[in-house]
Design an enzyme around this catalytic site. Sequence first.
Site, PDB file in Angstrom:
ATOM      1  N   PRO A  29      -3.206   9.715  19.787  1.00  0.00           N
ATOM      2  CA  PRO A  29      -3.673   8.566  20.748  1.00  0.00           C
ATOM      3  C   PRO A  29      -5.323   8.623  20.469  1.00  0.00           C
ATOM      4  O   PRO A  29      -6.105   7.655  20.372  1.00  0.00           O
ATOM      5  CB  PRO A  29      -3.327   9.018  21.799  1.00  0.00           C
TER       6      PRO A  29
ATOM      7  N   SER B  36      -8.258   5.755  13.013  1.00  0.00           N
ATOM      8  CA  SER B  36      -9.141   5.545  11.731  1.00  0.00           C
ATOM      9  C   SER B  36      -9.623   6.914  11.239  1.00  0.00           C
ATOM     10  O   SER B  36      -9.969   7.298  10.436  1.00  0.00           O
ATOM     11  CB  SER B  36     -10.120   4.590  11.797  1.00  0.00           C
TER      12      SER B  36
ATOM     13  N   ILE C  41       4.348   6.308  15.356  1.00  0.00           N
ATOM     14  CA  ILE C  41       4.932   7.013  13.905  1.00  0.00           C
ATOM     15  C   ILE C  41       6.074   6.179  13.834  1.00  0.00           C
ATOM     16  O   ILE C  41       7.258   6.031  14.632  1.00  0.00           O
ATOM     17  CB  ILE C  41       5.211   8.631  14.479  1.00  0.00           C
TER      18      ILE C  41
ATOM     19  N   ARG D  13       9.896 -32.646   2.859  1.00  0.00           N
ATOM     20  CA  ARG D  13       9.401 -33.208   4.081  1.00  0.00           C
ATOM     21  C   ARG D  13       8.441 -34.553   3.643  1.00  0.00           C
ATOM     22  O   ARG D  13       7.647 -34.353   2.820  1.00  0.00           O
ATOM     23  CB  ARG D  13       8.633 -32.337   4.738  1.00  0.00           C
TER      24      ARG D  13
ATOM     25  N   GLN E  40       1.003 -23.916   8.296  1.00  0.00           N
ATOM     26  CA  GLN E  40       0.186 -25.175   8.289  1.00  0.00           C
ATOM     27  C   GLN E  40       1.082 -26.226   7.558  1.00  0.00           C
ATOM     28  O   GLN E  40       1.337 -27.355   7.962  1.00  0.00           O
ATOM     29  CB  GLN E  40      -1.173 -25.113   7.760  1.00  0.00           C
TER      30      GLN E  40
ATOM     31  N   GLU F  81      -1.525   2.527   7.861  1.00  0.00           N
ATOM     32  CA  GLU F  81      -2.150   2.985   6.286  1.00  0.00           C
ATOM     33  C   GLU F  81      -3.627   2.848   6.018  1.00  0.00           C
ATOM     34  O   GLU F  81      -3.838   2.728   4.790  1.00  0.00           O
ATOM     35  CB  GLU F  81      -1.282   2.926   5.351  1.00  0.00           C
ATOM     36  N   GLY F  82      -4.420   2.690   7.032  1.00  0.00           N
ATOM     37  CA  GLY F  82      -5.918   2.409   7.131  1.00  0.00           C
ATOM     38  C   GLY F  82      -6.195   1.029   7.131  1.00  0.00           C
ATOM     39  O   GLY F  82      -5.575   0.258   6.315  1.00  0.00           O
ATOM     40  N   THR F  83      -7.004   0.639   8.309  1.00  0.00           N
ATOM     41  CA  THR F  83      -7.457  -0.538   8.504  1.00  0.00           C
ATOM     42  C   THR F  83      -7.967  -1.081   7.223  1.00  0.00           C
ATOM     43  O   THR F  83      -8.475  -0.550   6.706  1.00  0.00           O
ATOM     44  CB  THR F  83      -8.121  -0.832   9.665  1.00  0.00           C
TER      45      THR F  83
HETATM   46  C1  LIG Z   1       3.287  -0.300  13.944  1.00  0.00           C
HETATM   47  C2  LIG Z   1       2.586   0.584  13.530  1.00  0.00           C
HETATM   48  C3  LIG Z   1       3.134   1.537  12.812  1.00  0.00           C
HETATM   49  C4  LIG Z   1       2.294   2.721  12.312  1.00  0.00           C
HETATM   50  N1  LIG Z   1       2.967   3.871  11.630  1.00  0.00           N
HETATM   51  C5  LIG Z   1       2.400   4.830  11.572  1.00  0.00           C
HETATM   52  C6  LIG Z   1       3.071   6.323  10.804  1.00  0.00           C
HETATM   53  O1  LIG Z   1       4.206   6.203  10.358  1.00  0.00           O
HETATM   54  N2  LIG Z   1       2.132   7.306  10.823  1.00  0.00           N
HETATM   55  C7  LIG Z   1       1.141   7.260  11.128  1.00  0.00           C
HETATM   56  O2  LIG Z   1       0.552   8.571  11.101  1.00  0.00           O
HETATM   57  N3  LIG Z   1       0.340   6.327  11.919  1.00  0.00           N
HETATM   58  C8  LIG Z   1       1.118   5.248  11.838  1.00  0.00           C
HETATM   59  N4  LIG Z   1       0.297   4.152  12.502  1.00  0.00           N
HETATM   60  C9  LIG Z   1      -1.033   4.153  12.699  1.00  0.00           C
HETATM   61  C10 LIG Z   1      -1.979   3.375  12.104  1.00  0.00           C
HETATM   62  O3  LIG Z   1      -2.355   4.046  10.945  1.00  0.00           O
HETATM   63  C11 LIG Z   1      -3.257   3.338  12.983  1.00  0.00           C
HETATM   64  O4  LIG Z   1      -2.910   2.534  14.035  1.00  0.00           O
HETATM   65  C12 LIG Z   1      -4.650   2.815  12.102  1.00  0.00           C
HETATM   66  O5  LIG Z   1      -4.834   3.962  11.264  1.00  0.00           O
HETATM   67  C13 LIG Z   1      -5.779   2.372  13.162  1.00  0.00           C
HETATM   68  O6  LIG Z   1      -6.042   3.377  13.960  1.00  0.00           O
HETATM   69  P1  LIG Z   1      -5.969   3.009  15.328  1.00  0.00           P
HETATM   70  O7  LIG Z   1      -4.899   2.134  15.836  1.00  0.00           O
HETATM   71  O8  LIG Z   1      -6.372   4.142  16.145  1.00  0.00           O
HETATM   72  O9  LIG Z   1      -7.234   2.030  15.527  1.00  0.00           O
HETATM   73  P2  LIG Z   1      -8.728   2.465  15.670  1.00  0.00           P
HETATM   74  O10 LIG Z   1      -9.169   3.579  14.738  1.00  0.00           O
HETATM   75  O11 LIG Z   1      -9.283   2.814  17.077  1.00  0.00           O
HETATM   76  O12 LIG Z   1      -9.612   1.210  15.165  1.00  0.00           O
HETATM   77  C14 LIG Z   1     -10.042  -0.075  15.833  1.00  0.00           C
HETATM   78  C15 LIG Z   1     -10.911  -0.778  15.219  1.00  0.00           C
HETATM   79  O13 LIG Z   1     -11.982  -0.078  14.860  1.00  0.00           O
HETATM   80  C16 LIG Z   1     -12.249  -0.214  13.324  1.00  0.00           C
HETATM   81  N5  LIG Z   1     -13.123   0.969  13.084  1.00  0.00           N
HETATM   82  C17 LIG Z   1     -12.749   2.515  13.364  1.00  0.00           C
HETATM   83  N6  LIG Z   1     -13.544   3.092  12.946  1.00  0.00           N
HETATM   84  C18 LIG Z   1     -14.314   2.322  11.921  1.00  0.00           C
HETATM   85  C19 LIG Z   1     -15.415   2.690  11.246  1.00  0.00           C
HETATM   86  N7  LIG Z   1     -15.998   3.858  11.067  1.00  0.00           N
HETATM   87  N8  LIG Z   1     -15.956   1.345  10.643  1.00  0.00           N
HETATM   88  C20 LIG Z   1     -15.758   0.433  10.626  1.00  0.00           C
HETATM   89  N9  LIG Z   1     -14.783   0.083  11.484  1.00  0.00           N
HETATM   90  C21 LIG Z   1     -13.980   0.994  12.212  1.00  0.00           C
HETATM   91  C22 LIG Z   1     -10.863  -0.444  12.811  1.00  0.00           C
HETATM   92  O14 LIG Z   1     -11.027  -0.930  11.348  1.00  0.00           O
HETATM   93  C23 LIG Z   1     -10.461  -1.483  13.753  1.00  0.00           C
HETATM   94  O15 LIG Z   1     -10.793  -2.693  13.432  1.00  0.00           O
HETATM   95  C24 LIG Z   1       0.917   2.941  12.650  1.00  0.00           C
HETATM   96  C25 LIG Z   1       0.538   1.825  13.595  1.00  0.00           C
HETATM   97  C26 LIG Z   1       1.169   0.874  13.877  1.00  0.00           C
HETATM   98  C27 LIG Z   1       0.520  -0.157  14.663  1.00  0.00           C
END
Ligand SMILES: Cc1cc2nc3c(=O)[nH]c(=O)nc-3n(C[C@H](O)[C@H](O)[C@H](O)COP(=O)(O)OP(=O)(O)OC[C@H]3O[C@@H](n4cnc5c(N)ncnc54)[C@H](O)[C@@H]3O)c2cc1C
Length: 380
Positions: A128, A132, A157, A269, A337, A364-366
């Site tokens: 939680p 990232s 997860i 269409r 669209q 797997e990394g935004t």
């Molecule tokens: C459906 C689902 C399945 C998942 N499955 C798994 C899994 O199997 N195992 C696992 O371990 N995790 C899993 N995840 C977690 C997922 O990898 C994370 O949600 C993701 O890495 C982003 O972390 P966060 O949600 O805490 O967002 P945050 O880290 O809070 O990010 C919020 C925003 O801030 C941006 N941001 C954060 N830091 C920076 C920075 N330094 N510079 C610029 N922008 C930044 C991000 O890009 C994003 O736009 C899952 C998530 C979802 C939604």
Amino acid sequence: MNFELPGDLRDMQATIRDFMLTRVEPRAHEIEETNHVPEDLLREAAALGLFGLSIPEAYGGVGLGALGRCAVYEALGMGHMGFGGVISAHASIGTSGLVKLGTDDQKARFLPRMASGECVAGFAITEPSSGSDAANIRTRAEKRGDVYVLNGTKHYISNAPIAGLLTVIAVTDPARGSKGMSAFLVEPQSTPGVSIGKIDEKMGQKGALSAEVIFQDAVVPAANLLGPEHLGYREALGILTNGRVGIAARSTGAMQRLLDLSVAHAQAREQFGKPIAEFQAVQFMLAEMEIAVQTSRVLWQKVAWMVDQGQDVRRMASVAKYHATEALSQVADKAVQVAGGMGYMKDSPVERYYRDQRLLRIYEGTSEIQKLIIAGDLLR
Ligand SMILES: Cc1cc2nc3c(=O)[nH]c(=O)nc-3n(C[C@H](O)[C@H](O)[C@H](O)COP(=O)(O)OP(=O)(O)OC[C@H]3O[C@@H](n4cnc5c(N)ncnc54)[C@H](O)[C@@H]3O)c2cc1C
């Protein structure tokens, strides 16, 4: 250079594409309604080898290299993305750490059951308070004699509610910072002190269940330490690097499906007395979708090839994932669209893809983290 997939991989790709289109897609409505992937479909997937893609043949798997796995992931992308999500979380991040770092004993204990689909796998690093910023995780694993005691909470997860095995990243030496992390093989269904929280209610990818995993004095045998103690953040994240190439390939398959649906719809269409395919505005959308498919495909093929050559793909895996997942979002938007009002309706696969694909730019990394990895590597 040869851009043709070898014949056996082409055949396997075609088999999985047919399975996705003729077996899984007709059940898409059922999966959406129940948020559950039917067991008979999972059994069929196992019989086709989908649970053992990356598992060596000696342990009952198909033993594909990166090129082969990604060819299959592209085919998976052609059908229900929630179904594909279950398979890829298992076969990719759920399995790769064990295959790469596991001892013979660990592999013998888990891989055969994973290859047969009896034991579904997942990977848990996110918490939680650290998404990232995964180097900042707090779940603690303390060594006590021949066991480790885990405390902490993971969330989001994938596969957790059905998993027989999770690769869990926890802190073993807080004094070492990000170098003080280790990986553990945890059996959530039979380890005292491990519980699965509420199943997440997601925007899309129905049937691919994710949840919290809670560790309260969970006792894990030292024999389940995966790789060296204090393996470190970089190695732990290495498990994700190869997964990113797979996401690029899945995205390519999803784009191909959306393009195929859009071409068929544009030809069928009619408006203003002719097929909408005759309007240049519609043709341009189709052309842009094709450009996205082709560039994404070439990229995943290159990165998968690099993995198979043993090259470091840290930067290029992020290039491929970023490009393909961002392209997919644009393709999904164009597909809606081209479909017009029909693309907004629940019974349209286009509407489903529009929701399902959004996750690929986050997990797997935004996209932002992919750019940080690329720039960091350029400037190193
Ligand atoms: C459906 C689902 C399945 C998942 N499955 C798994 C899994 O199997 N195992 C696992 O371990 N995790 C899993 N995840 C977690 C997922 O990898 C994370 O949600 C993701 O890495 C982003 O972390 P966060 O949600 O805490 O967002 P945050 O880290 O809070 O990010 C919020 C925003 O801030 C941006 N941001 C954060 N830091 C920076 C920075 N330094 N510079 C610029 N922008 C930044 C991000 O890009 C994003 O736009 C899952 C998530 C979802 C939604």
